[in-house]
Design a protein around this motif. Structure first.
Motif, PDB file in Angstrom:
ATOM      1  N   GLN A 156     -13.288 -49.285  51.462  1.00  0.00           N
ATOM      2  CA  GLN A 156     -13.247 -48.423  52.496  1.00  0.00           C
ATOM      3  C   GLN A 156     -13.260 -48.824  53.958  1.00  0.00           C
ATOM      4  OE1 GLN A 156     -12.895 -44.982  51.912  1.00  0.00           O
ATOM      5  NE2 GLN A 156     -13.261 -45.189  49.445  1.00  0.00           N
ATOM      6  N   GLN A 216     -15.346 -49.594  45.855  1.00  0.00           N
ATOM      7  CA  GLN A 216     -15.233 -48.853  44.484  1.00  0.00           C
ATOM      8  C   GLN A 216     -14.269 -49.584  43.740  1.00  0.00           C
ATOM      9  OE1 GLN A 216     -14.083 -44.810  45.184  1.00  0.00           O
ATOM     10  NE2 GLN A 216     -16.022 -44.137  46.137  1.00  0.00           N
ATOM     11  N   ALA A 231     -10.082 -52.849  43.118  1.00  0.00           N
ATOM     12  CA  ALA A 231     -11.148 -52.343  43.726  1.00  0.00           C
ATOM     13  C   ALA A 231     -10.300 -51.754  45.174  1.00  0.00           C
ATOM     14  CB  ALA A 231     -11.910 -53.661  44.339  1.00  0.00           C
ATOM     15  N   ARG A 256     -12.777 -50.125  39.500  1.00  0.00           N
ATOM     16  CA  ARG A 256     -12.725 -50.299  38.079  1.00  0.00           C
ATOM     17  C   ARG A 256     -12.480 -51.664  37.316  1.00  0.00           C
ATOM     18  NH1 ARG A 256      -8.914 -44.847  37.688  1.00  0.00           N
ATOM     19  NH2 ARG A 256     -10.464 -43.365  38.470  1.00  0.00           N
ATOM     20  N   THR A 268     -15.906 -45.407  37.192  1.00  0.00           N
ATOM     21  CA  THR A 268     -16.025 -46.189  38.278  1.00  0.00           C
ATOM     22  C   THR A 268     -17.296 -46.936  38.998  1.00  0.00           C
ATOM     23  OG1 THR A 268     -14.171 -45.004  39.286  1.00  0.00           O
ATOM     24  CG2 THR A 268     -15.428 -45.802  41.059  1.00  0.00           C
ATOM     25  N   HIS A 314     -19.573 -49.180  41.968  1.00  0.00           N
ATOM     26  CA  HIS A 314     -19.778 -49.191  43.625  1.00  0.00           C
ATOM     27  C   HIS A 314     -20.368 -50.819  43.664  1.00  0.00           C
ATOM     28  CE1 HIS A 314     -19.541 -45.073  42.139  1.00  0.00           C
ATOM     29  NE2 HIS A 314     -19.197 -44.785  43.427  1.00  0.00           N
ATOM     30  N   GLN A 349      -8.469 -46.178  52.970  1.00  0.00           N
ATOM     31  CA  GLN A 349      -8.910 -47.271  52.042  1.00  0.00           C
ATOM     32  C   GLN A 349      -7.920 -48.276  51.528  1.00  0.00           C
ATOM     33  OE1 GLN A 349     -10.426 -45.479  48.371  1.00  0.00           O
ATOM     34  NE2 GLN A 349      -8.641 -44.697  47.766  1.00  0.00           N
TER      35      GLN A 349
END
Length: 298
Positions: free
Chosen positions: A296, A243, A293, A245, A253, A255, A58
């Protein structure tokens, strides 16, 4: 007697020397074994370090919460005016088409008058044009009168349409004006439902044409605007999971999903913007809040 003692001492000396050599050999062997054991135990540690420094699956970015263009509106008018009445406060929720202020401007009254007069004249000229058209068909009137009536009607009709278009830009319906007559004050209405922000008006203040009165923001569908760099483009795709914060909201967290990738790289810092939709909604979200962030890789 002396001859017997000397051989015994010689044998004892040789025995001690043999024991010392055996002890030295044992210590040497023990050290070698310990060195081998040490080398063997160090090998897993090298592997552990290599694993710890390997690149994770990630990429981390900084950004902020933003709103889609259709979810925020800047309220400005094509004409100026003096604020006659308003009670709007920043952070206040307003519904679509709710009156948030009234403005006073003599030009607004003149515009309404122009529309009503042109509308009445257009009706009369249209009737005259239709009459001349019928007479011209029966050859009972000259073509000159027919052409003149047509020109007069079309000219007045364009004036009416222009006035109606200007009124529509101000949020005034021509049909309502025909039904209710001239309005002394211009009502400023909210184009969307949402929260007021950057309120720049108060009673008695003159608002210039094009000057913003306030903004309305709809927080129901927030987005992320992340700052990425050209070196990371290979790891980002449309649809990549995100993901993140939010600063000030602890370790919770949230998404999202990448929905747009910028196509132009900034020449100064080699960065570009990536936009992501947000899956969860939270009343604490505010446009402009900073986020961290992780995107992925696919």
């Amino acid at each position: 007697m002396k001859k017997i003692v000397y051989p015994i001492l010689l044998l004892a000396f040789m025995a001690c020397k043999g024991n010392q050599q055996s002890t030295d050999a044992t210590e040497t062997m023990t050290a070698s074994v310990a060195e081998v054991v040490t080398d063997t135990t160090q090998q897993p540690q090298v592997d552990a370090v290599t694993s710890a420094t390997s690149k994770p699956n990630q990429v981390s970015f900084n950004g902020r919460i933003v709103l889609p263009p259709q979810r925020q509106a800047t309220i400005a008018l094509t004409i100026g005016g003096v604020v006659k009445n308003t009670s709007l406060l920043s952070g206040q929720y307003v519904n679509r088409n709710a009156v948030i202020a009234t403005l006073e401007n003599p030009e607004f009254i003149t515009l309404q008058q122009t529309y009503l007069e042109s509308h009445a004249q257009a009706e009369y000229l249209m009737a005259e044009y239709e009459r001349q058209k019928s007479l011209s068909a029966e050859q009972a009137a000259s073509q000159k009168k027919f052409q003149q009536s047509k020109a007069d009607y079309l000219s007045m009709k364009s004036r009416e349409d222009a006035s109606a278009a200007q009124l529509s830009l101000l949020g005034v319906s021509p049909e309502t004006l025909l039904r209710n007559g001239i309005q002394p004050l211009l009502e400023v209405k909210a184009p969307i439902s949402g929260y007021a922000a950057n309120v720049e008006m108060n009673i008695g203040k003159y608002i210039n044409p094009g000057e913003p009165l306030c903004e309305i923001i709809d927080k129901s569908i927030p987005m992320l605007c992340l700052t990425t760099y050209e070196k990371d483009l290979a790891n980002i795709q449309i649809g990549s999971p995100v993901q993140f914060r939010v600063n000030g909201m602890g370790v919770e967290t949230f998404h999202g999903t990448v929905v747009s990738i910028g196509q132009k790289v900034d020449e100064t810092n080699r960065s570009l913007e990536v936009y992501a939709s947000v899956k969860e909604t939270n009343p604490q979200f505010r446009p402009g809040m900073y986020v961290t962030a992780h995107i992925q890789k696919h």
